[in-house]
Design an enzyme around this catalytic site. Sequence first.
Site, PDB file in Angstrom:
ATOM      1  N   SER A  59      43.706  40.724  32.115  1.00  0.00           N
ATOM      2  CA  SER A  59      44.083  40.479  30.730  1.00  0.00           C
ATOM      3  C   SER A  59      45.535  40.871  30.560  1.00  0.00           C
ATOM      4  O   SER A  59      46.006  41.824  31.177  1.00  0.00           O
ATOM      5  CB  SER A  59      43.193  41.317  29.804  1.00  0.00           C
ATOM      6  OG  SER A  59      43.850  41.516  28.564  1.00  0.00           O
TER       7      SER A  59
ATOM      8  N   LYS B 239      40.685  45.071  32.268  1.00  0.00           N
ATOM      9  CA  LYS B 239      39.838  43.878  32.278  1.00  0.00           C
ATOM     10  C   LYS B 239      39.815  43.167  33.619  1.00  0.00           C
ATOM     11  O   LYS B 239      40.775  43.148  34.365  1.00  0.00           O
ATOM     12  CB  LYS B 239      40.307  42.887  31.202  1.00  0.00           C
ATOM     13  CG  LYS B 239      40.007  43.314  29.771  1.00  0.00           C
ATOM     14  CD  LYS B 239      38.528  43.554  29.490  1.00  0.00           C
ATOM     15  CE  LYS B 239      37.774  42.276  29.259  1.00  0.00           C
ATOM     16  NZ  LYS B 239      38.264  41.548  28.081  1.00  0.00           N
TER      17      LYS B 239
END
Length: 477
Positions: free
Chosen positions: A292, A298
């Site tokens: 991300s 992420k």
Amino acid sequence: MSVNEEQQTGKDGALANAQWGGRFAGGPSAIMQDINASIGFDQALWRQDIAGSLAHAAMLARTGIISEADEAEIRRGLTEIGAEIAAGRFTFSTALEDIHMNIEARLSERIGEAGKRLHTARSRNDQVATDFRLWVRDAIDGLDAQAASLMRALSRRALEHADAPMPGFTHLQTAQPVTFGHHLMAYVEMLARDRGRLADTRRRLNECPLGSAALAGTSFPIDRRMTAAALGFDRPTANSLDAVSDRDFALEYLSALSILAMHLSRLSEEIVIWCSAPFSFVRLSDAFTTGSSIMPQKRNPDAAELVRAKIGRISGALVGLLTVMKGLPLAYAKDTQEDKEPVFAATDAAALSLAACDGMVRDLVPHTERMRTYAGSGFSTATDLADWLVRVLKLPFRTAHHVTGRLVGLAEKRGVDLADLTLEEMQAEEAGITAEIFSVLTVESSIASRTSEGGTAPANVRAQAARWLAALGEPAA
Ligand code: ARG
């Protein structure tokens, strides 16, 4: 001026198309040309178009409709054009509308008179129907090989994890323990049916429209069996009107792809769920995840999400073409030119989806310990308890279900698993229960007991995976 340049000048409306210039004094308006031209996408048919023309020319010579010398010239010319296109040296002209006229015009440009004889006893209507069937047939063969590869990948992983417990779900609620291998093998069965649908489609489409001409057949003494055989078709189509106008083969193909895409979407959704932090059943490597731009922690399963979504395009293609075909009177109508883009787009999406699933299945690392833990949670062996009451105490199943339900309620109240209840607590609900019951409450015993045909017992899973690997030409041992 070359034929192609001459055609391009036609865009101003100055010149008539050389292919039907006899009847037309002026050229089309720019808008007419834009809406009419399909060369922007149907150039993808060039290999099939050349193959069809080679077969047609050979047949015309064999039947004496054109001379052997003309056929030799045509063969040489088409071969050279094929090389030009393959090398990216061919200039596609919008004024020449489609791949069929682009190639034919170029042929006449290269070899002169003989090239102008190629279109004898043929129309673009039977030509495009033939080319498109050939294209779809090739696409089926490519996707079939990819689906087989995915089945091999799934079977391999299944064999590896034939006895790794995971929670089996219904309603996405923990239901009964299964094995990870069993779960993967479910998709092997789905893909096998997908391949069956593609094979059915291929079998039905494998009839050759060539020789149907514009719509009514031809007065020339053609040999349709010869062209059909040369192009690998089983036989010529039986009705010329049907042959030039129907596209049911493309619809069957798209419906088979839609169902395949639905299966891949389900598999991908499971991968998305399994990769989520609360589940953490599997991990995908960097090769199949993205980060991300804002959240450093992420690890997003984008490939799986995109495969989950591709069915939108693919089933959209099916509905789009069905809508195009609905209500078309016989025989050919230009509407059918709209058949190609959805088929090309759906094919690309399906091929990419299969490749991504193949990659993810080979890449993923299951967290077997975590799956094992959750396999035993949520009273997943409650059915095993009820089955024991039926088998050993001969209770009617419905009664056993109620007894078990009360024991689950008790365990829930105490915040423990079924196996943590005392024998006395169990006997308070059903006096006949003995200590033997604890032997059926483990995840392993539950899984091992599911030996019915098609059940999740590891021995079954191993046998199924080995059977498929052998069938797919990659024996396990
Ligand atoms: N480009 C056309 C198609 O894809 C080829 C057939 C055109 N036939 C015709 N009569 N205009 O359908």
